[in-house]
Design a protein around this motif. Structure first.
Motif, PDB file in Angstrom:
ATOM      1  N   PRO A  76     -23.004  -3.046  73.133  1.00 11.69           N
ATOM      2  CA  PRO A  76     -22.633  -2.842  74.538  1.00 11.69           C
ATOM      3  C   PRO A  76     -22.124  -1.429  74.778  1.00 11.69           C
ATOM      4  O   PRO A  76     -21.886  -1.043  75.925  1.00 11.69           O
ATOM      5  CB  PRO A  76     -21.505  -3.857  74.730  1.00 11.69           C
ATOM      6  CG  PRO A  76     -20.850  -3.940  73.387  1.00 11.69           C
ATOM      7  CD  PRO A  76     -21.949  -3.774  72.382  1.00 11.69           C
ATOM      8  N   THR A  77     -21.955  -0.654  73.714  1.00 10.63           N
ATOM      9  CA  THR A  77     -21.292   0.641  73.850  1.00 10.63           C
ATOM     10  C   THR A  77     -22.218   1.839  73.728  1.00 10.63           C
ATOM     11  O   THR A  77     -21.963   2.875  74.330  1.00 10.63           O
ATOM     12  CB  THR A  77     -20.193   0.788  72.785  1.00 10.63           C
ATOM     13  OG1 THR A  77     -20.801   0.766  71.490  1.00 10.63           O
ATOM     14  CG2 THR A  77     -19.183  -0.340  72.906  1.00 10.63           C
ATOM     15  N   ALA A  79     -32.885  -3.013  76.988  1.00 16.43           N
ATOM     16  CA  ALA A  79     -32.439  -4.386  76.695  1.00 16.43           C
ATOM     17  C   ALA A  79     -32.314  -4.608  75.190  1.00 16.43           C
ATOM     18  O   ALA A  79     -31.397  -5.312  74.737  1.00 16.43           O
ATOM     19  CB  ALA A  79     -33.412  -5.391  77.307  1.00 16.43           C
ATOM     20  N   ALA A  80     -33.216  -4.011  74.415  1.00 12.08           N
ATOM     21  CA  ALA A  80     -33.150  -4.158  72.961  1.00 12.08           C
ATOM     22  C   ALA A  80     -31.877  -3.541  72.403  1.00 12.08           C
ATOM     23  O   ALA A  80     -31.227  -4.109  71.517  1.00 12.08           O
ATOM     24  CB  ALA A  80     -34.379  -3.518  72.314  1.00 12.08           C
ATOM     25  N   GLN A  95     -26.306   0.553  83.094  1.00 10.67           N
ATOM     26  CA  GLN A  95     -25.034   1.070  82.604  1.00 10.67           C
ATOM     27  C   GLN A  95     -25.203   1.783  81.275  1.00 10.67           C
ATOM     28  O   GLN A  95     -25.815   1.280  80.341  1.00 10.67           O
ATOM     29  CB  GLN A  95     -24.047  -0.081  82.436  1.00 10.67           C
ATOM     30  CG  GLN A  95     -22.652   0.362  82.005  1.00 10.67           C
ATOM     31  CD  GLN A  95     -21.675  -0.797  81.958  1.00 10.67           C
ATOM     32  OE1 GLN A  95     -21.905  -1.827  82.563  1.00 10.67           O
ATOM     33  NE2 GLN A  95     -20.591  -0.619  81.234  1.00 10.67           N
ATOM     34  N   GLY A  96     -24.667   3.001  81.218  1.00 14.91           N
ATOM     35  CA  GLY A  96     -24.736   3.769  79.984  1.00 14.91           C
ATOM     36  C   GLY A  96     -26.057   4.467  79.760  1.00 14.91           C
ATOM     37  O   GLY A  96     -26.326   4.933  78.651  1.00 14.91           O
ATOM     38  N   ALA A  97     -26.893   4.585  80.799  1.00 14.60           N
ATOM     39  CA  ALA A  97     -28.182   5.266  80.663  1.00 14.60           C
ATOM     40  C   ALA A  97     -28.008   6.770  80.851  1.00 14.60           C
ATOM     41  O   ALA A  97     -27.153   7.230  81.606  1.00 14.60           O
ATOM     42  CB  ALA A  97     -29.187   4.723  81.666  1.00 14.60           C
ATOM     43  N   PRO A 106     -22.520   4.714  85.299  1.00 16.22           N
ATOM     44  CA  PRO A 106     -23.469   5.395  84.438  1.00 16.22           C
ATOM     45  C   PRO A 106     -23.106   5.381  82.970  1.00 16.22           C
ATOM     46  O   PRO A 106     -23.872   5.818  82.148  1.00 16.22           O
ATOM     47  CB  PRO A 106     -23.449   6.829  84.973  1.00 16.22           C
ATOM     48  CG  PRO A 106     -22.070   6.989  85.523  1.00 16.22           C
ATOM     49  CD  PRO A 106     -21.679   5.646  86.050  1.00 16.22           C
ATOM     50  N   SER A 107     -21.939   4.948  82.632  1.00 11.85           N
ATOM     51  CA  SER A 107     -21.540   4.981  81.232  1.00 11.85           C
ATOM     52  C   SER A 107     -20.676   3.766  80.918  1.00 11.85           C
ATOM     53  O   SER A 107     -20.125   3.140  81.814  1.00 11.85           O
ATOM     54  CB  SER A 107     -20.745   6.254  80.940  1.00 11.85           C
ATOM     55  OG  SER A 107     -19.612   6.332  81.773  1.00 11.85           O
TER      56      SER A 107
END
Length: 538
Positions: A401-402, A394-395, A427-429, A47-48
């Motif tokens: 990436p972080t 995606a944008a 990932q990261g949402a 998730p992150s």
């Protein structure tokens, strides 16, 4: 190098070695059957960003505050912004009703629009008798019906109809106000004549006489404003006009939020700021009318200050093209919600996200990008929203990436879990939920303790239901220590704020207070901290 066997090894010894090796192979084969092979573990959702890719600061969960009313205008947050607009009670989206002073009948769009405009004898006017303003200048307007058609004059006879889907010259009217009663008006049509309601019930622009503003004048109407007036970015810019709006807003952007505010927040336990922006910022310095340029420089300054005081920045797209909800904070012109109903509005919004992510990706303070604030169901469909969230995610990832990517739940959907599957795949949402008691009628008569119990019970349970072990991070992106309790004491407010911070602190991404500054004290986090209502230190 390995050892070699002697060349003259006796045959018996060779046979013995062969037998031993054969037994060992057999035993190994038996053990392999008895011990099942270890299954390859399936990768759990991430998730992150990984520790090596995580933003430089802050750590999770964040304690943030929204810089509302700064780069996206909301009049209730800072009313002086609207103080000098001419005819400021006639801004875009203002809802008006017109009653003939002579005939005591209301002007109405038959069937809500799409046909004739008539004079009705209703004592209680409805939506058909209500028109939304589109402001052209301080005295000239278009009138939009509840069915979204525009009022105009017919081809040659002066009859008033509501058939146009977009306004032109025939749909242009001037509101002439009485010198001694601003709600006593005449309505001048594009043909140069004034509108009147005639005995047959028709409404026609054919009156050319001067007036004494009496009730015996058929061209005089009593104008009534209904509902709450919208005071957003569109209303401010279109109300002042481009030159004056630019002057007013540039002064506001340079003085309302300054470097000392960032210093204050960092020294008082805040770790991030959530900065609402409008879609037009991506076209700065020359955004489309009626918006004016300059907010991008203010956002650049905010990033510099955030870097200096080690605060994370959550860029929050608060207003999208077409408006994702019907309120002023989405910069809706008249309460119409059109975002997501066309591919163009979605594609344009993705371009805005791409612009923002590209511009600030190199900053160590870019902590997250919130793709859209408070889309409202059912106007924003779940299908359209998910498609946009995938494209917007995606944008962001094209440039960073972080940075975390925040996805706001739909208001009025009734399903707080509707984004969990989508966000869990990315990932990261982060899933954003907003908790208020002050806007809902059910809390009108709640006591102090009932409000606190609701937060600890209902809000806590809902937050727990979406904060799953392998799911996306969760964020209470807006909350406030305000309610409808009359005569509440300072201690009551302290208890309420403490209860909310305790519950919302369980969100894995963190929380953000609404707002940092406000004309209303309890909505103003700086005021709450300075006056001892909220403490984030110790």
């Amino acid at each position: 190098m390995g050892r070699r066997c002697p060349e003259l090894l006796p045959v018996k010894r060779c046979l013995l070695c062969f037998v031993v090796l054969l037994l060992l192979c057999c035993l190994s084969h038996v053990n392999a059957k008895r011990t099942p092979p270890r299954a390859t573990p399936k990768p759990s959702p991430s998730p992150s960003p990984s520790p090596s890719q995580a933003p430089a600061y802050p750590s999770l969960p964040v304690r943030a505050v929204s810089l509302g009313g700064w780069l996206v205008t909301e009049g209730w947050i800072f009313p002086p912004l609207f103080g000098d607009i001419p005819n400021k009670d006639l801004l875009d989206g203002t809802q008006l009703q017109f009653k003939s002073a002579l005939r005591k009948t209301y002007i109405a769009a038959d069937q809500g629009g799409g046909g004739a405009v008539l004079a009705t004898n209703l004592t209680q006017p409805s939506d058909w008798e209500t028109f939304k303003l589109w402001r052209i200048n301080e005295t000239t307007f278009n009138f939009r019906t509840s069915g979204s058609e525009f009022v105009g004059i017919g081809a040659s006879d002066g009859l008033i109809v509501a058939t146009a889907t977009s306004p032109g010259l025939p749909e242009t009217f001037q509101i002439v106000r009485c010198p001694f009663d601003k709600n006593r008006v005449r309505i001048k049509a594009a043909n140069g004549y004034f509108v009147q309601a005639i005995a047959t019930g028709e409404v026609i622009a054919d009156y050319g006489e001067p007036t004494r503003w009496s009730d015996w004048d058929a061209s005089v109407f009593l104008m009534t404003t209904v509902g709450e007036q919208m005071q957003g970015e569109f209303q401010l810019c279109n109300g002042y006009g481009a030159d004056k709006a630019a002057s007013v807003l540039r002064e506001h952007w340079s003085t309302y939020i300054v470097e000392d505010d960032f210093k204050f927040l960092a020294s008082n336990g805040l770790t991030a700021v959530r900065i609402p922006v409008g879609w037009w910022i991506a076209s700065d310095p020359n955004p489309p009318a009626p918006y004016v340029g300059g907010s991008l420089q203010a956002l650049d300054n905010a990033f510099k200050w955030a870097e200096k005081y080690k605060l994370g920045v959550i860029i929050d797209l608060h207003a999208a093209p077409g408006s994702q909800n019907p309120w002023e904070h989405s910069s809706s012109r008249d309460g119409t919600q059109a975002w997501g109903t066309t591919d163009d509005t979605i594609a344009q919004t993705v371009q805005v996200i791409d612009f923002l992510a590209s511009r600030y990706a190199a900053s160590p303070s870019l902590f997250a990008v919130e793709l859209l604030n408070e889309p409202r169901a059912p106007g924003a469909s779940l299908e359209s929203l998910k498609r946009y969230y995938r494209d917007g995610y995606a944008a962001v990832r094209r440039h960073s990436p972080t940075a975390y990517v925040v996805m706001s739940n739909r208001l009025s959907s009734g399903e707080p879990k509707e984004l969990l599957r989508l966000a869990g795949e990315l990932q990261g949402a982060v899933v954003d939920v907003h908790y208020y008691t002050v806007f809902h009628k059910m809390f009108d008569n709640f006591t102090v303790q009932q409000n606190i119990d609701f937060v600890r019970g209902n809000f806590s349970a809902e937050l727990a239901s979406i904060t799953t072990q392998n799911g996306p991070l969760t964020f209470v992106g807006e909350w406030v220590a305000e309610w409808k309790v009359p005569n509440a004491t300072k201690e009551d407010y302290q208890r309420y704020a403490t209860a909310q911070m305790s519950v919302y602190g369980q969100a894995t991404f963190g929380w953000s207070y609404w707002t940092v500054k406000n004309a209303k004290n309890h909505w103003d986090l700086e005021w709450m901290i300075k006056n001892g209502y909220i403490s984030l230190i110790g």
